[in-house]
Enzyme design. Sequence first.
Site, PDB file in Angstrom:
ATOM      1  N   TYR A  52     -12.444  23.874 -29.792  1.00 56.76           N
ATOM      2  CA  TYR A  52     -12.801  24.604 -28.570  1.00 56.76           C
ATOM      3  C   TYR A  52     -14.301  24.799 -28.445  1.00 56.76           C
ATOM      4  O   TYR A  52     -14.815  25.039 -27.356  1.00 56.76           O
ATOM      5  CB  TYR A  52     -12.092  25.961 -28.514  1.00 56.76           C
ATOM      6  N   LYS A  83      -4.108  21.977 -41.256  1.00 59.67           N
ATOM      7  CA  LYS A  83      -3.571  20.612 -41.264  1.00 59.67           C
ATOM      8  C   LYS A  83      -4.476  19.768 -42.172  1.00 59.67           C
ATOM      9  O   LYS A  83      -5.033  18.730 -41.787  1.00 59.67           O
ATOM     10  CB  LYS A  83      -3.525  20.074 -39.816  1.00 59.67           C
ATOM     11  N   ASP A  97       2.082  22.168 -38.194  1.00 59.69           N
ATOM     12  CA  ASP A  97       3.216  21.608 -37.464  1.00 59.69           C
ATOM     13  C   ASP A  97       4.539  22.141 -38.018  1.00 59.69           C
ATOM     14  O   ASP A  97       5.433  22.552 -37.272  1.00 59.69           O
ATOM     15  CB  ASP A  97       3.171  20.068 -37.452  1.00 59.69           C
ATOM     16  N   ASP A 101      -4.417  29.230 -30.814  1.00 60.81           N
ATOM     17  CA  ASP A 101      -4.108  29.284 -29.379  1.00 60.81           C
ATOM     18  C   ASP A 101      -2.703  28.740 -29.118  1.00 60.81           C
ATOM     19  O   ASP A 101      -1.904  29.335 -28.400  1.00 60.81           O
ATOM     20  CB  ASP A 101      -5.165  28.476 -28.600  1.00 60.81           C
ATOM     21  N   ASP A 155       0.964  30.987 -28.243  1.00 59.24           N
ATOM     22  CA  ASP A 155       1.764  30.757 -27.028  1.00 59.24           C
ATOM     23  C   ASP A 155       3.209  30.425 -27.396  1.00 59.24           C
ATOM     24  O   ASP A 155       4.155  30.872 -26.744  1.00 59.24           O
ATOM     25  CB  ASP A 155       1.180  29.608 -26.190  1.00 59.24           C
TER      26      ASP A 155
HETATM   27  N1  GGG Z   1      -6.782  35.634 -20.745  1.00 60.53           N
HETATM   28  C1  GGG Z   1      -6.866  34.447 -21.461  1.00 60.53           C
HETATM   29  C2  GGG Z   1      -6.964  33.226 -20.606  1.00 60.53           C
HETATM   30  O1  GGG Z   1      -7.577  33.212 -19.576  1.00 60.53           O
HETATM   31  N2  GGG Z   1      -6.314  32.189 -21.113  1.00 60.53           N
HETATM   32  C3  GGG Z   1      -6.393  30.857 -20.605  1.00 60.53           C
HETATM   33  C4  GGG Z   1      -6.978  29.898 -21.588  1.00 60.53           C
HETATM   34  O2  GGG Z   1      -7.272  28.777 -21.214  1.00 60.53           O
HETATM   35  N3  GGG Z   1      -7.141  30.297 -22.845  1.00 60.53           N
HETATM   36  C5  GGG Z   1      -7.749  29.536 -23.875  1.00 60.53           C
HETATM   37  C6  GGG Z   1      -8.082  30.419 -25.044  1.00 60.53           C
HETATM   38  O3  GGG Z   1      -7.567  31.523 -25.144  1.00 60.53           O
HETATM   39  O4  GGG Z   1      -8.903  30.037 -25.884  1.00 60.53           O
END
Ligand code: GGG
Length: 328
Positions: A123, A169, A201, A225, A229
């Site tokens: 990221y 990993k 994984d 991330d 989710d």
């Molecule tokens: N409120 C978190 C948000 O806007 N999430 C969308 C997103 O793309 N998140 C990537 C991350 O949390 O690094």
Amino acid sequence: MTADPERIAVVPGDGIGNEVVPAAREVLEAVGPDFEFVEADAGDEVKAETGEALPDETRELAANADATLFGAAGETAADVILPLRSAVDSFANVRPVRAYPGTDALHPDTDLVFVRENTEGVYAGHEDEIAPGVTTLTRVVTESASEEIARYGFEYAAERGERVTIAHKANVMRTTDGLFLETAESVADEFDVEYDTALMDALAMHLVMRPEEYDVVVCPNLAGDVLSDLAAGLVGGLGLLPSANVGDERALFEPVHGTAPDIAGEGVANPSATMLSAAMLLEYLGYDDAGERVRSAVKATLESGPHTPDLGGDATTRDVTDAVLTKL
Ligand code: GGG
């Protein structure tokens, strides 16, 4: 002489951020500490108007506020969320995942927390198109950031008497995740905390099957991330997951969910994740009782309803906010 009120930067961002952040602000206002709220823009809309997704004033505000409450960013996520997280010098993204009664959670025993590295990995990597149809991504993993996140995770677990799982990993990304794993394991040696390591994984599968076996999961950035989710799906969805981006001196709080363009503007977004983020904000600033009041009121509302459509109901954001306010 009375002290100045603490300053809370409020950055709703885009989409349902504009619905759930005002709802959480109402809850913060209702529980009492005498905060000074300062609103600021960020995201797709402000970029369309000004050419900049994160105006300097917003960045400065977050960098100097006592805490920030953020909503969500859409297409401009990389230009908004990452710089905002770095404006508060946050190195840890803390994402608790808890099953609440009344939400038809797939796994009602889930109660774990992801401690996600927040500054590097893909990221924060450098992307390039080196030739037509050929792209690259270079990521950085350092010993210092790996040590910092592992230490945070082990301290978090030690305070709560919990165990740690280190996600990685390293069998494929031997150098980068190898460094992350080796560093996290050497931090583990300093603590009297039970821990194991897990390939990310395989961990995804185990989380789906037996989430109750996990307490604190320390992860590289992208893995944190994705896995959080996934875990949201175990407890009723992203409408229920709060988060804190924690630095040494400041912190930013936000729901894990994004802008939800499919429902944005309809007034039916679930404000629970942002209210629970507000509870974390209160605790971060030392208002433990107020934080617990907010968490209890959200929990009671989830148990009794009303529920927004993501939880199978037909309530609006306003209905849920009123119910939480009544229970405070
Ligand atoms: N409120 C978190 C948000 O806007 N999430 C969308 C997103 O793309 N998140 C990537 C991350 O949390 O690094």
